[in-house]
Design an enzyme around this catalytic site. Sequence first.
Site, mmCIF file in Angstrom:
data_model
loop_
_atom_site.group_PDB
_atom_site.id
_atom_site.type_symbol
_atom_site.label_atom_id
_atom_site.label_comp_id
_atom_site.label_asym_id
_atom_site.label_seq_id
_atom_site.Cartn_x
_atom_site.Cartn_y
_atom_site.Cartn_z
ATOM 1 N N LYS A 41 -9.190 7.873 -4.772
ATOM 2 C CA LYS A 41 -8.960 8.259 -3.379
ATOM 3 C C LYS A 41 -9.391 9.709 -3.179
ATOM 4 O O LYS A 41 -9.327 10.488 -4.132
ATOM 5 C CB LYS A 41 -7.472 8.092 -3.032
ATOM 6 C CG LYS A 41 -6.898 6.712 -3.308
ATOM 7 C CD LYS A 41 -7.398 5.667 -2.342
ATOM 8 C CE LYS A 41 -6.731 4.309 -2.619
ATOM 9 N NZ LYS A 41 -7.170 3.271 -1.673
ATOM 10 N N HIS A 91 -12.558 -7.884 -5.848
ATOM 11 C CA HIS A 91 -11.697 -7.448 -4.755
ATOM 12 C C HIS A 91 -11.723 -8.505 -3.660
ATOM 13 O O HIS A 91 -12.748 -9.140 -3.428
ATOM 14 C CB HIS A 91 -12.160 -6.095 -4.194
ATOM 15 C CG HIS A 91 -11.110 -5.424 -3.361
ATOM 16 N ND1 HIS A 91 -10.842 -5.803 -2.062
ATOM 17 C CD2 HIS A 91 -10.250 -4.408 -3.635
ATOM 18 C CE1 HIS A 91 -9.865 -5.047 -1.584
ATOM 19 N NE2 HIS A 91 -9.487 -4.198 -2.513
#
Length: 477
Positions: free
Chosen positions: A175, A294
């Site tokens: 992140k 994902h």
Amino acid sequence: MSPQTETKASVGFKAGVKEYKLTYYTPEYQTKDTDILAAFRVTPQPGVPPEEAGAAVAAESSTGTWTTVWTDGLTSLDRYKGRCYRIERVVGEKDQYIAYVAYPLDLFEEGSVTNMFTSIVGNVFGFKALRALRLEDLRIPTAYVKTFQGPPHGIQVERDKLNKYGRPLLGCTIKPKLGLSAKNYGRAVYECLRGGLDFTKDDENVNSQPFMRWRDRFLFCAEALFKAQTETGEIKGHYLNATAGTCEEMMKRAVFARELGVPIVMHDYLTGGFTANTTLAHYCRDNGLLLHIHRAMHAVIDRQKNHGIHFRVLAKALRMSGGDHIHSGTVVGKLEGERDITLGFVDLLRDDFIEQDRSRGIYFTQDWVSLPGVLPVASGGIHVWHMPALTEIFGDDSVLQFGGGTLGHPWGNAPGAVANRVALEACVKARNEGRDLAREGNEIIREASKWSPELAAACEVWKEIVFNFAAVDVLDK
């Protein structure tokens, strides 16, 4: 004469429209071991009988259309049609039914999830006679399972490649997910891996944007993981997202990852598509790459209880198409996931044989025969206080992935990784000693934090963070 070529001109052709249930509702039908079985949650329009609604689903997802056609006489509908063979009312829901449909295996191309979904869910969900429709589960017959390669490697082969046993694997999503340069991104990867994580991860929407082109990211991440491996003596990995706008570009990225010598790549299997995913899975097996999956976009498809496709179906499809990891929800974090439902499809991902169990939403017994298992990935809004619950819920064969729960540590990325590794090791040790993680979890974390200042700092930061929202998709009562 063969039923495929037999004509029925002698019977005569009568044009017009007839009710679907006259042809496609067959409660006397005995299902075959080779049939694909589907459980649909059907909400008919007012005035439409459930038998007609179930038959319409069977017809429109197999051989039927809205009117009689003369070419029906050129084939054997009895051989090829889908059949609604059972309907049951959903207790506690108004005008909702579970319609069970059997499809003959001849309707489907071998080894193609794309074709299977195009047939079963491709058109019928827009049918006007239905207010809503949801595919709850599929039974894939072993004869069809054997036409798929499945996961490139599977759970045991992955553990052998990584030389990691007896505990869940530990990961982190880098992140902020967008905006970092490739060099700064690689630095974050290095710090997390050096601190004790097994994996770091590209976020699902990190592909090849102007601020960080894919080749630069691959190079800096490879440098980071090799440096961390040298320092720690552990095998490390970073999920390099190979998802791209074309299959050709996706494969170019996967080939480059293999040339760099990294152990794992990643794909967004729903936005990328099943054809692309299966292509990549075959390449990964042939070239020794693990494949992380994902599920970006899944909640658009699976979150509403009365319409769409349940994630247990998408999970089965992924196991057939191919992937070594897939995100599965956390039960305890920020994302949707009711405990019994989640554990049901976690078993469908990992186990070889799963019995029907309606208490966990499993409508059919599923035998995966020789198809390898898939590691469920718990990711989304989790931190060190969740570690006991995650270890207890998911067990050893899982990946526990902390993004903000690593990078949000007040002392930095490496201490954040240390905190998570210490918490995990403490929970595994306590479990192996016979302690009850569900009851003693907080105490176990507090004890470990006494000799780990990194964990103590993490415990202080996230001591009041909870996500108390009821799940939207829950089991029928």
